[in-house]
Design a protein around this motif. Structure first.
Motif, PDB file in Angstrom:
ATOM      1  N   UNK A 288       0.836  -1.206   0.000  1.00  0.00           N
ATOM      2  CA  UNK A 288       0.000   0.000   0.000  1.00  0.00           C
ATOM      3  C   UNK A 288       0.871   1.257   0.000  1.00  0.00           C
ATOM      4  N   UNK A 289       1.989   1.193   0.731  1.00  0.00           N
ATOM      5  CA  UNK A 289       2.901   2.347   0.773  1.00  0.00           C
ATOM      6  C   UNK A 289       3.471   2.602  -0.626  1.00  0.00           C
ATOM      7  N   UNK A 290       3.937   1.520  -1.267  1.00  0.00           N
ATOM      8  CA  UNK A 290       4.559   1.676  -2.596  1.00  0.00           C
ATOM      9  C   UNK A 290       3.555   2.260  -3.587  1.00  0.00           C
ATOM     10  N   UNK A 291       2.345   1.707  -3.588  1.00  0.00           N
ATOM     11  CA  UNK A 291       1.340   2.180  -4.557  1.00  0.00           C
ATOM     12  C   UNK A 291       1.048   3.672  -4.384  1.00  0.00           C
ATOM     13  N   UNK A 292       1.165   4.197  -3.160  1.00  0.00           N
ATOM     14  CA  UNK A 292       0.931   5.640  -2.953  1.00  0.00           C
ATOM     15  C   UNK A 292       2.129   6.468  -3.387  1.00  0.00           C
ATOM     16  N   UNK A 293       3.318   5.839  -3.382  1.00  0.00           N
ATOM     17  CA  UNK A 293       4.539   6.596  -3.697  1.00  0.00           C
ATOM     18  C   UNK A 293       4.775   6.753  -5.190  1.00  0.00           C
ATOM     19  N   UNK A 294       4.347   5.746  -5.986  1.00  0.00           N
ATOM     20  CA  UNK A 294       4.771   5.711  -7.383  1.00  0.00           C
ATOM     21  C   UNK A 294       3.687   6.249  -8.313  1.00  0.00           C
ATOM     22  N   UNK A 295       4.096   6.664  -9.491  1.00  0.00           N
ATOM     23  CA  UNK A 295       3.153   7.263 -10.449  1.00  0.00           C
ATOM     24  C   UNK A 295       2.031   6.277 -10.769  1.00  0.00           C
ATOM     25  N   UNK A 296       0.824   6.774 -10.754  1.00  0.00           N
ATOM     26  CA  UNK A 296      -0.396   6.010 -11.083  1.00  0.00           C
ATOM     27  C   UNK A 296      -0.513   4.708 -10.282  1.00  0.00           C
ATOM     28  N   UNK A 297       0.254   4.593  -9.213  1.00  0.00           N
ATOM     29  CA  UNK A 297       0.200   3.379  -8.389  1.00  0.00           C
ATOM     30  C   UNK A 297       0.721   2.151  -9.104  1.00  0.00           C
ATOM     31  N   UNK A 298       1.544   2.351 -10.163  1.00  0.00           N
ATOM     32  CA  UNK A 298       1.986   1.209 -10.976  1.00  0.00           C
ATOM     33  C   UNK A 298       3.367   0.706 -10.569  1.00  0.00           C
ATOM     34  N   UNK A 299       3.406  -0.534 -10.130  1.00  0.00           N
ATOM     35  CA  UNK A 299       4.675  -1.196  -9.806  1.00  0.00           C
ATOM     36  C   UNK A 299       4.751  -2.472 -10.630  1.00  0.00           C
ATOM     37  N   UNK A 300       5.807  -2.624 -11.432  1.00  0.00           N
ATOM     38  CA  UNK A 300       5.999  -3.895 -12.138  1.00  0.00           C
ATOM     39  C   UNK A 300       6.853  -4.760 -11.213  1.00  0.00           C
ATOM     40  N   UNK A 301       6.185  -5.607 -10.459  1.00  0.00           N
ATOM     41  CA  UNK A 301       6.894  -6.390  -9.447  1.00  0.00           C
ATOM     42  C   UNK A 301       7.671  -7.511 -10.108  1.00  0.00           C
ATOM     43  N   UNK A 302       8.936  -7.648  -9.735  1.00  0.00           N
ATOM     44  CA  UNK A 302       9.810  -8.696 -10.257  1.00  0.00           C
ATOM     45  C   UNK A 302       9.910  -9.777  -9.175  1.00  0.00           C
ATOM     46  N   UNK A 303       9.899 -11.046  -9.559  1.00  0.00           N
ATOM     47  CA  UNK A 303      10.026 -12.109  -8.559  1.00  0.00           C
ATOM     48  C   UNK A 303       8.910 -12.026  -7.507  1.00  0.00           C
TER      49      UNK A 303
END
Ligand code: HXC
Length: 502
Positions: A288-303
């Motif tokens: 939830x923290x990451x999604x608020x930090x990054x543009x448009x809530x987009x994280x391409x999670x690896x592994x």
């Protein structure tokens, strides 16, 4: 003199025979199970009209292998270049319709030729793997072919991004080529990968094992860690390749595709504070923290399915491409174990070679205690993290959200690992160990003499937090850049990123 109609017809006829080597029935069968043909994979990857094939007419000498009269179009691999967005990419696609896509000397020569182009021009390599392995009839020539491909995988490593897409069988020594590449995507239903399959395992060890147990995408993504992304089908796998490429530079001399024209809005995000549970023993959900930090809530999670106690992935912050590294307290309290250390160290090194700045988000109680961990070499694995963070030269920004204890505090890119900026939230606890454990060691006598032991323990724990573990204790010794309001984290990072990128 003009070229005869006969010659032109011959060219057309040859091209058609090579490019249309699959029957409509077979194609329908592939589509029904979420597969594409080798040529469809390439055509789906590239911008329409941009694909140029290398060596379409090359194939092995059938006479040598006693296979006269048999055609092996493209020698079982389509190789060429095209554009993905605005980026040139080199790709090969093994064709299972041609002798099970097996590898022989000519197939290897075609692949190597393409890899040399990728290296010379500095463009990413994408490899669709769908093959029965070494072509038995070609004997040591097939092995030599693999050897040449492995060699160039290593030559390309750290120079251009390499992405393997396992869409069918990938067995035996063949599996080392994907393992030498940066990212491995595998389809859930049609692909399997192993060094020795169930039959050989049974013959040698006597233990029965299913194909899923030793070779499925699911297993490799969650247990062995050989696979970074599981795709539902070929179309999804290709979408993942495109998504990955959108964060990567063409080669190690270029920057990733930042969009630094994007304005930085100094907007506070008060919702960030609500993500921190009032009770410090309750875990915080780092997703939830990451999604608020990054543009448009987009994280391409690896592994994503491997070592879920940590999170790594690509995102953008106000347009700047970043690699995010974080503990996930929802799983094993976010502690670092062997797999987590491997996952982070590898991701950090990949970001470093491709000039991608790192954002490290810390909430870590320590390295995981345990007999298996010690005997498995947690010291050796954990050292890889220290080495990766200390040696990487990309911008490194760290935020300590809550716990940052002991060696794990240092291993999560502390100032000593030469982080450019280390911010802490007021909820940060930076110390040799957690408050409860420390109080038991430091104040054994006081506790044993107290009339109300519980009240005394609570009082001493608070005292410990204020005196030894408070972010201000670390900040006053200049181990922190600043203690910040969680609501300001996004724009503070965005601004600091611009400044450290220079
Ligand atoms: C030559 C092969 C072949 C091979 C399959 N074929 N594998 N030809 N060398 N390795 C041929 C088949 O004879 C058949 O030819 C055609 O390809 C299609 O194969 P089928 O078996 O009919 O298809 P299917 O039932 O879908 O099974 C596919 C398969 C199976 C699972 C890949 O064929 C298989 O298990 N093959 C052997 C895999 C293997 O052991 N490879 C070597 C691994 S060792 P026709 O004439 O009928 O069309 C290795 C060492 C590498 O790779 C070391 C590198 C360092």
């Amino acid at each position: 003199m003009t070229i005869s109609t006969e010659a032109m017809n011959r060219l057309r006829e040859r091209r058609d025979r090579i490019t249309q080597n699959i029957s409509p029935e077979k194609l329908a069968e592939l589509h029904a199970r979420g597969s594409l043909s080798a040529r469809e994979r390439v055509n789906t990857l590239f911008v329409a009209g941009s694909f140029q094939e290398l060596g379409m007419h090359a194939h092995h000498n059938a006479v040598t292998f006693g296979m006269t009269g048999r055609e092996l179009p493209t020698d079982g691999v389509i190789t060429g270049t095209g554009y993905v967005g605005g980026m040139q990419v080199a790709a090969f696609s093994q064709d299972f319709q041609v002798l099970a896509g097996t590898m022989g000397k000519m197939q290897a020569r075609k692949i190597v030729r393409l890899m040399r182009h990728a290296l010379r021009v500095g463009v990413p390599m994408v490899a669709f793997k769908d093959s029965g392995g070494a072509r038995i009839q070609e004997g040591v020539d097939a092995l030599s072919g693999y050897g040449d491909v492995f060699y160039y995988n290593v030559m390309l490593s750290g120079v251009v991004p390499q992405i393997a897409v396992i869409v069918g069988p990938c067995a035996g020594g063949a599996a080392y080529s994907p393992a030498l590449m940066d990212f491995v995507i595998m389809t859930r239903r049609n692909a399997y990968m192993f060094l020795t399959g169930p039959e050989v395992i049974k013959a040698v060890t006597g233990r029965s094992a299913s194909m899923d147990e030793v070779g499925s995408a699911e297993m490799h993504a969650s247990v062995s860690g050989n696979v970074h992304f599981v795709a539902e089908d070929d179309g999804h796998a290709i979408a993942l390749v495109k998504s990955l490429l959108s964060y990567l530079p063409s080669n190690n001399t270029e920057d990733p595709p930042h969009d630094l024209s994007m304005p930085i809005d100094e907007m506070a995000d008060p919702g960030m504070i609500d993500l921190v549970p009032a009770d410090s023993s309750e875990p915080l959900d780092m997703q939830l923290v990451i999604r608020r930090l990054v543009d448009r809530g987009e994280l391409l999670e690896v592994h994503a399915a491997f070592a879920r106690n940590v999170i790594v992935g690509f995102a953008r912050i106000s347009g700047a491409v970043v690699g995010v590294v974080a503990n996930q307290p929802m799983v094993m309290a976010g502690a670092l174990d062997m797999n987590a250390a491997d996952k982070i160290a590898r991701f950090v090194r990949t970001c470093n070679v491709f000039n991608i700045p790192l954002i490290t988000l810390v909430d870590v109680p320590g390295f995981l205690p345990g007999v298996e961990e010690e005997r498995g070499g947690i010291i050796r694995h954990g050292a890889k993290m220290l080495h990766a963070f200390a040696s990487c030269t990309v911008p490194k920004l760290t935020v300590i959200l809550r716990k940052a204890y002991g060696g794990s505090y240092l291993a999560m890119c502390s100032q000593e690992m030469r982080a450019d900026m280390v911010y802490a939230w007021p909820s940060a606890e930076i110390a040799v160990m957690g408050a409860e454990a420390a109080v038991k060691i430091l104040y054994r006598k006081e506790l044993s003499q107290a009339t109300d032991r519980r009240a005394k323990a609570a009082e001493l724990t608070q005292q410990y937090r204020d005196e030894f573990a408070s972010p201000y204790a670390a900040a006053s010794n200049f181990y922190l850049t600043d203690v910040i309001d969680p609501a300001d984290t996004r724009w503070m990072l965005a601004l600091a990123l611009r400044k450290t990128l220079g």
